[in-house]
Motif scaffolding. Structure first.
Motif, PDB file in Angstrom:
ATOM      1  N   GLU A   1      65.546 -21.179  75.642  1.00 52.78           N
ATOM      2  CA  GLU A   1      65.849 -21.985  74.736  1.00 52.78           C
ATOM      3  C   GLU A   1      64.632 -21.368  74.150  1.00 52.78           C
ATOM      4  OE1 GLU A   1      66.087 -26.141  72.750  1.00 52.78           O
ATOM      5  OE2 GLU A   1      67.844 -26.276  74.401  1.00 52.78           O
TER       6      GLU A   1
ATOM      7  N   THR B   1      61.679 -22.560  76.489  1.00 49.26           N
ATOM      8  CA  THR B   1      62.181 -23.505  77.266  1.00 49.26           C
ATOM      9  C   THR B   1      62.291 -22.573  78.247  1.00 49.26           C
ATOM     10  OG1 THR B   1      61.846 -25.708  76.495  1.00 49.26           O
ATOM     11  CG2 THR B   1      62.801 -25.820  78.430  1.00 49.26           C
TER      12      THR B   1
ATOM     13  N   ASP C   1      64.359 -25.838  82.721  1.00 41.84           N
ATOM     14  CA  ASP C   1      64.528 -26.569  81.984  1.00 41.84           C
ATOM     15  C   ASP C   1      63.137 -27.388  82.272  1.00 41.84           C
ATOM     16  OD1 ASP C   1      64.645 -27.838  79.757  1.00 41.84           O
ATOM     17  OD2 ASP C   1      65.816 -29.772  80.933  1.00 41.84           O
ATOM     18  N   ARG C   2      62.337 -26.245  83.721  1.00 44.28           N
ATOM     19  CA  ARG C   2      60.821 -26.532  83.874  1.00 44.28           C
ATOM     20  C   ARG C   2      60.129 -26.615  82.638  1.00 44.28           C
ATOM     21  NH1 ARG C   2      61.273 -29.379  89.291  1.00 44.28           N
ATOM     22  NH2 ARG C   2      63.167 -28.910  89.749  1.00 44.28           N
TER      23      ARG C   2
ATOM     24  N   THR D   1      57.843 -25.767  79.512  1.00 43.58           N
ATOM     25  CA  THR D   1      57.787 -25.744  77.876  1.00 43.58           C
ATOM     26  C   THR D   1      56.978 -25.267  77.516  1.00 43.58           C
ATOM     27  OG1 THR D   1      59.724 -27.402  77.612  1.00 43.58           O
ATOM     28  CG2 THR D   1      58.173 -26.753  75.808  1.00 43.58           C
TER      29      THR D   1
END
Length: 103
Positions: free
Chosen positions: A3, A49, A53-54, A56
């Motif tokens: 993302e 990200t 999702d770990r 950022t």
């Protein structure tokens, strides 16, 4: 999926003078050391990200237009009534890295 996010903020303020203390000063258009011209500042942030999702990662900047902005102004009795202006930071940058444990 990874993302990518972006954010831009714009702030505008009209001129102020926190050192004005009398109606006569206002009527005469007097300015003190606490006068702040109108200004616009821009803040921005871009972040990424990872797909799990770990992680950022982000880059952000504040006052990107590098405006001189009065933050506070105090009257010093010890210095016989002299105003002491304090200014906000100039343009600043930050790099962020975050990791989420235990997912």
């Amino acid at each position: 999926n990874a993302e990518l996010s972006a954010r831009v903020g714009l702030y505008w303020q009209d001129e102020t003078d926190t050192g004005i203390t009398t109606a006569e000063q206002i009527a005469s258009g007097a300015q003190t050391q606490c006068h702040q011209d109108s200004y616009t500042t821009v803040n921005a942030r871009v972040g990424w990200t990872d797909p799990n999702d770990r992680w950022t990662l982000a880059l952000s900047g504040r006052n990107l237009t590098n405006e001189v902005v009065l933050d506070a102004c105090s009257l010093s009795i010890a210095s016989r009534g002299v105003w002491h202006p304090i200014y906000q930071d100039e343009r600043t940058w930050a790099l962020e890295a975050n990791y989420r444990f235990g997912m």
